[in-house]
Every structure is written in structure tokens, then in C-alpha cells.
Design a protein around this motif. Structure first.
Motif, mmCIF file in Angstrom:
data_model
loop_
_atom_site.group_PDB
_atom_site.id
_atom_site.type_symbol
_atom_site.label_atom_id
_atom_site.label_comp_id
_atom_site.label_asym_id
_atom_site.label_seq_id
_atom_site.Cartn_x
_atom_site.Cartn_y
_atom_site.Cartn_z
ATOM 1 N N ARG A 168 0.822 -1.212 0.000
ATOM 2 C CA ARG A 168 0.000 0.000 0.000
ATOM 3 C C ARG A 168 0.854 1.259 0.000
ATOM 4 N N LEU A 169 1.990 1.193 0.671
ATOM 5 C CA LEU A 169 2.870 2.362 0.720
ATOM 6 C C LEU A 169 3.714 2.495 -0.541
ATOM 7 N N GLY A 170 3.784 1.432 -1.329
ATOM 8 C CA GLY A 170 4.594 1.476 -2.529
ATOM 9 C C GLY A 170 6.058 1.176 -2.293
ATOM 10 N N VAL A 171 6.348 0.371 -1.262
ATOM 11 C CA VAL A 171 7.729 -0.004 -0.955
ATOM 12 C C VAL A 171 8.084 -1.236 -1.774
ATOM 13 N N VAL A 194 18.826 12.705 5.391
ATOM 14 C CA VAL A 194 18.866 12.656 3.926
ATOM 15 C C VAL A 194 20.313 12.591 3.440
ATOM 16 N N GLU A 195 21.167 13.407 4.030
ATOM 17 C CA GLU A 195 22.576 13.406 3.622
ATOM 18 C C GLU A 195 23.230 12.056 3.895
ATOM 19 N N ALA A 196 22.979 11.494 5.076
ATOM 20 C CA ALA A 196 23.572 10.200 5.421
ATOM 21 C C ALA A 196 23.017 9.082 4.545
ATOM 22 N N PHE A 197 21.718 9.113 4.285
ATOM 23 C CA PHE A 197 21.087 8.094 3.454
ATOM 24 C C PHE A 197 21.633 8.126 2.034
ATOM 25 N N SER A 198 21.914 9.324 1.541
ATOM 26 C CA SER A 198 22.487 9.465 0.202
ATOM 27 C C SER A 198 23.807 8.721 0.087
ATOM 28 N N TYR A 204 24.757 0.156 -0.117
ATOM 29 C CA TYR A 204 23.650 -0.785 0.093
ATOM 30 C C TYR A 204 22.476 -0.360 -0.798
ATOM 31 N N PRO A 205 22.551 -0.652 -2.089
ATOM 32 C CA PRO A 205 21.531 -0.180 -3.040
ATOM 33 C C PRO A 205 20.145 -0.771 -2.826
ATOM 34 N N SER A 206 20.020 -1.803 -1.980
ATOM 35 C CA SER A 206 18.704 -2.411 -1.767
ATOM 36 C C SER A 206 17.896 -1.709 -0.679
ATOM 37 N N VAL A 207 18.449 -0.672 -0.037
ATOM 38 C CA VAL A 207 17.721 -0.008 1.040
ATOM 39 C C VAL A 207 16.717 0.985 0.474
ATOM 40 N N CYS A 208 15.655 1.181 1.220
ATOM 41 C CA CYS A 208 14.612 2.138 0.857
ATOM 42 C C CYS A 208 14.198 2.876 2.126
ATOM 43 N N ALA A 209 14.192 4.189 2.098
ATOM 44 C CA ALA A 209 13.787 4.977 3.262
ATOM 45 C C ALA A 209 12.288 5.243 3.206
ATOM 46 N N VAL A 210 11.608 4.970 4.300
ATOM 47 C CA VAL A 210 10.199 5.343 4.441
ATOM 48 C C VAL A 210 10.158 6.512 5.414
ATOM 49 N N VAL A 211 9.699 7.656 4.927
ATOM 50 C CA VAL A 211 9.689 8.894 5.700
ATOM 51 C C VAL A 211 8.248 9.330 5.922
ATOM 52 N N VAL A 212 7.906 9.627 7.162
ATOM 53 C CA VAL A 212 6.548 10.070 7.473
ATOM 54 C C VAL A 212 6.385 11.516 7.022
ATOM 55 N N THR A 226 15.251 15.341 -3.739
ATOM 56 C CA THR A 226 15.342 15.523 -5.192
ATOM 57 C C THR A 226 16.754 15.899 -5.613
ATOM 58 N N GLU A 227 17.361 16.829 -4.889
ATOM 59 C CA GLU A 227 18.712 17.270 -5.224
ATOM 60 C C GLU A 227 19.722 16.132 -5.109
ATOM 61 N N ALA A 228 19.472 15.196 -4.187
ATOM 62 C CA ALA A 228 20.373 14.057 -3.998
ATOM 63 C C ALA A 228 20.062 12.907 -4.955
ATOM 64 N N GLY A 229 19.032 13.068 -5.775
ATOM 65 C CA GLY A 229 18.661 12.014 -6.710
ATOM 66 C C GLY A 229 18.115 10.778 -6.042
ATOM 67 N N LEU A 230 17.369 10.964 -4.951
ATOM 68 C CA LEU A 230 16.899 9.830 -4.164
ATOM 69 C C LEU A 230 15.398 9.569 -4.314
ATOM 70 N N GLU A 231 14.763 10.197 -5.298
ATOM 71 C CA GLU A 231 13.311 10.062 -5.396
ATOM 72 C C GLU A 231 12.853 8.615 -5.456
ATOM 73 N N ASP A 232 13.633 7.746 -6.132
ATOM 74 C CA ASP A 232 13.217 6.350 -6.256
ATOM 75 C C ASP A 232 13.631 5.490 -5.076
ATOM 76 N N ARG A 233 14.321 6.102 -4.093
ATOM 77 C CA ARG A 233 14.744 5.366 -2.909
ATOM 78 C C ARG A 233 14.028 5.840 -1.644
ATOM 79 N N VAL A 234 13.145 6.836 -1.773
ATOM 80 C CA VAL A 234 12.411 7.372 -0.622
ATOM 81 C C VAL A 234 10.914 7.230 -0.873
ATOM 82 N N VAL A 235 10.221 6.627 0.083
ATOM 83 C CA VAL A 235 8.768 6.479 0.035
ATOM 84 C C VAL A 235 8.162 7.362 1.115
ATOM 85 N N TRP A 236 7.178 8.147 0.731
ATOM 86 C CA TRP A 236 6.524 9.044 1.685
ATOM 87 C C TRP A 236 5.275 8.367 2.229
ATOM 88 N N ALA A 237 5.224 8.265 3.557
ATOM 89 C CA ALA A 237 4.087 7.611 4.213
ATOM 90 C C ALA A 237 3.254 8.644 4.957
#
Length: 353
Positions: A168-171, A194-198, A204-212, A226-237
Motif C-alpha cells: 500500500r505504501l509502494g515499498v 537525507v545526507e547520510a542516506f544518500s 547498500y543499493p537495496s535499502v529504501c527509506a520510508v519517511v513520514v 530531489t537534489e540528492a537524486g533519491l526520489e526512487d529510494r524514498v517512500v513518503w508515508a
């Protein structure tokens, strides 16, 4: 039988902590009231009690003269303004009032010090805040220190339910979830995450951040993502209910918190109690619960590189190491914390007044 004087809980907070306190006070004193304070555009307090509109702290203080017991908090925004009224008074620290407010303003520290001197009891949730109160002259026997959480968890969700939430969250089904659960506010320093996750995703390319998706810094964090190019690695919940939130914690590989300062974080202890590994900045509050490499992993406040390393340690740990750490964390929280234990201690102190 003479009418019992009511307990009145005075607060400007509408968070889960205020709700839990209010429910407890109603259990202890069925006539308990809650007096909610709001502020107008000029910062003046507004409240309504017994059909009367109150528009100043002196009005509010005078209206409480019939109370059998006044319980108020936080100390900085509410309690100090009504202290020394003609009633018994218990103040509740929200941690940041002492750890941020008093620490950043000499004047405010003095006002809180004057206020707590007149209180029958002061309630806090961590050792650092307790020491601050002792330093302000509060006798140790007038301090009640109780961790605020967590609530008893819901029954464990099934694997199907966890997978359903992920979908449902799209993870992505094959990703390892890093849950960043706190509101995106300056105090919780989300940009350092965000900086550390980048940096982490490179190793670890298999990680995905879920951010409330909650808090005043949502636009800033989205821009940083967006600036870090992480749109496909961050899911907004969206903010989730308790059962779904606990299911998401269980589904996560790690829960990460990055506050600049904090008391006993209920979110942190929920994760520990549910058996999910935690990474947190080392604050006076978290240091009581997370010993680096023993019950979780920690890093210096504000250091993105140290946070990246801490998260890397979690993903580089063996299953046996992770299992040992989460078992210790759960054992600690189940033994020393939990709202049922804390509320029993607080109830005993209030009944003794």
C-alpha cells in the motif's frame, strides 16, 4: 457527601502524551477536567472554564482556585505562568522545556527555577532532566521520573498484513526498509538523515527509506531528496494509526532517529520493544537506552557521516549480532519502561498528595 474538588490538567499540547496523561487523571479522579490553552496572534493565552472565557494567565490562575489539584505542562509554555497560585500544583516536564528552552535562555531558566520551587511534585522522563531539576533546587523526593512509553503493543501482525502495508505504501518488495518516523521539524534534524542516506545507498543499493510526511520541513526535505537524486529510494508515508505504525516498525530493517536533543522517545522505545534495530543520535535521553553496539547504534548529534557509518554497521552486522542487540533492547525496555509501569508510579505519587 461534599462535592470533591476537581483535578484540572492544564496544557497547550494536543499530542499523544497529553492524551495519555488526561486519560490517567480521569481514571484517578472521575471529576478531572482538562483545560486546553491556545494562543492568539499576539501570544496571549486563551481558555474557557465553567462557561467563562479566560484571556490572560492571571485569569487562568484565578479560575483554578477551586481545584483540588492542578497538573500542568510543559514547564516553559504553561506551568511557569500559573505557578504559585492558590492550589496544589504538579508540573510535568516535556523534556525540551528543560533540555532546550532553559538551556538556551538564562531568563527562561530562572523563570522555570522559580516556578518549580513552588510545586508539590515535578514529573520528568529522564535522568538529565531530573538532574536539571535538582540543580534548580527541587528536592529529589519531590521529583517523579517515569519514562513515558511505550504503550503495550498491538498483537503482532501476520506476514500477510506486513506485506500488505508495504504494498500500500509502494515499498519495493525486495528492499530493506529504513524507517524515519519522526515529524520533519528542526529539532529532529531530518536533513542530516537525507545526507547520510544518500551516502548509504551507494554501498547498500537495496535499502529504501520510508519517511513520514509530517512537519514544517516537509518541503525542505523533499527538495533535498530531489537534489540528492533519491526520489526512487524514498517512500513518503502518511501518519499512521497505532496498529499500522507498529506493523511498519516490525517490517523495517532499522528505525532511525536524529534529534538534536530528546527525552525518552516513545518511538525509539516502541521500536526496541517490538524487536526492530534502532539507530539514534546520542542525546541525554537516548543515552539511557541505546548503548552503541549493545542495544542499538548511535552517532554524534548532527554528523551525517557518523550516521552513515552507524547505519552501515547495522546492515553489515550478522544475523546473530542483530538478534543479540534487539533481544537486549527489548529486555531493557520491557524491564525498565512502558506506560503501564510509569503510570502506576505516577498514580501512586499523585494519590499521596
Amino acid at each position: 457527601m461534599a462535592k470533591q474538588s476537581p483535578w484540572v490538567f492544564v496544557t497547550d499540547r494536543t499530542d499523544v502524551h497529553a492524551e495519555r496523561f488526561h486519560r490517567l487523571f480521569q481514571e484517578l479522579s472521575p471529576s478531572s477536567e482538562r483545560l486546553d490553552i491556545v494562543f492568539d496572534s499576539a501570544g496571549n493565552p486563551l481558555a474557557t472554564r465553567n462557561g467563562s472565557s479566560l484571556s490572560s494567565w492571571s485569569d487562568i490562575r484565578e479560575s483554578l482556585g477551586d481545584a483540588g489539584l492542578v497538573i500542568s505542562g510543559p514547564l516553559d509554555t504553561v506551568s511557569r505562568h500559573i505557578a504559585q497560585g492558590d492550589f496544589r500544583h504538579v508540573g510535568i516536564s516535556w523534556a525540551t522545556d528543560l533540555m532546550v528552552g532553559a538551556g538556551s535562555s538564562h531568563q527562561l531558566a530562572g523563570q522555570i527555577e522559580d516556578a518549580v520551587a513552588s510545586m508539590d511534585v515535578v514529573v520528568t522522563d529522564n535522568y538529565a532532566a531530573e538532574n536539571a531539576l535538582v540543580a534548580m533546587g527541587v528536592a529529589p523526593e519531590r521529583i517523579v521520573r517515569v519514562p513515558w512509553g511505550p504503550e503495550p503493543p498491538e498483537a503482532p501482525e501476520s506476514t500477510t498484513a506486513g506485506s500488505g502495508l508495504r504494498k500500500r505504501l509502494g515499498v519495493p518488495a525486495d528492499s530493506h526498509i529504513i524507517l524515519y518516523p519522526r515529524a520533519l521539524e528542526p529539532l529532529y534534524d531530518p536533513l542530516v538523515f537525507v545526507e547520510a542516506f544518500s551516502g548509504l545507498v551507494r554501498d547498500y543499493p537495496s535499502v529504501c527509506a520510508v519517511v513520514v510526511e509530517s512537519g514544517s520541513l516537509v518541503p525542505s526535505v523533499k527538495e533535498a531528496v530531489t537534489e540528492a537524486g533519491l526520489e526512487d529510494r524514498v517512500v513518503w508515508a502518511p501518519p499512521l494509526g497505532s496498529a499500522e505504525f507498529h506493523a511498519l516498525i516490525r517490517e523495517s530493517a532499522v528505525v532511525v532517529l536524529t534529534p538534536q536533543t530528546d527525552g525518552t522517545s516513545v518511538t525509539l522505545m516502541e521500536a526496541m520493544s517490538l524487536g526492530t534495530p534502532v539507530v539514534t543520535s546520542h542525546t541525554s535521553g537516548s543515552g539511557e537506552w541505546v548503548m552503541d553496539g549493545v542495544t542499538g547504534w548511535s552517532f554524534p548529534v548532527g554528523s551525517a557521516e557518523a550516521l552513515r557509518v552507524a547505519m552501515s554497521r547495522r546492515f553489515g552486522a550478522s544475523n546473530a549480532e542483530v538478534s543479540s542487540i534487539t533481544q537486549r533492547a527489548k529486555r531493557l525496555v520491557d524491564s525498565r519502561a512502558g506506560w503501564s509501569k510509569s503510570s502506576a508510579i505516577l498514580s501512586k505519587a499523585l494519590k499521596a498528595l
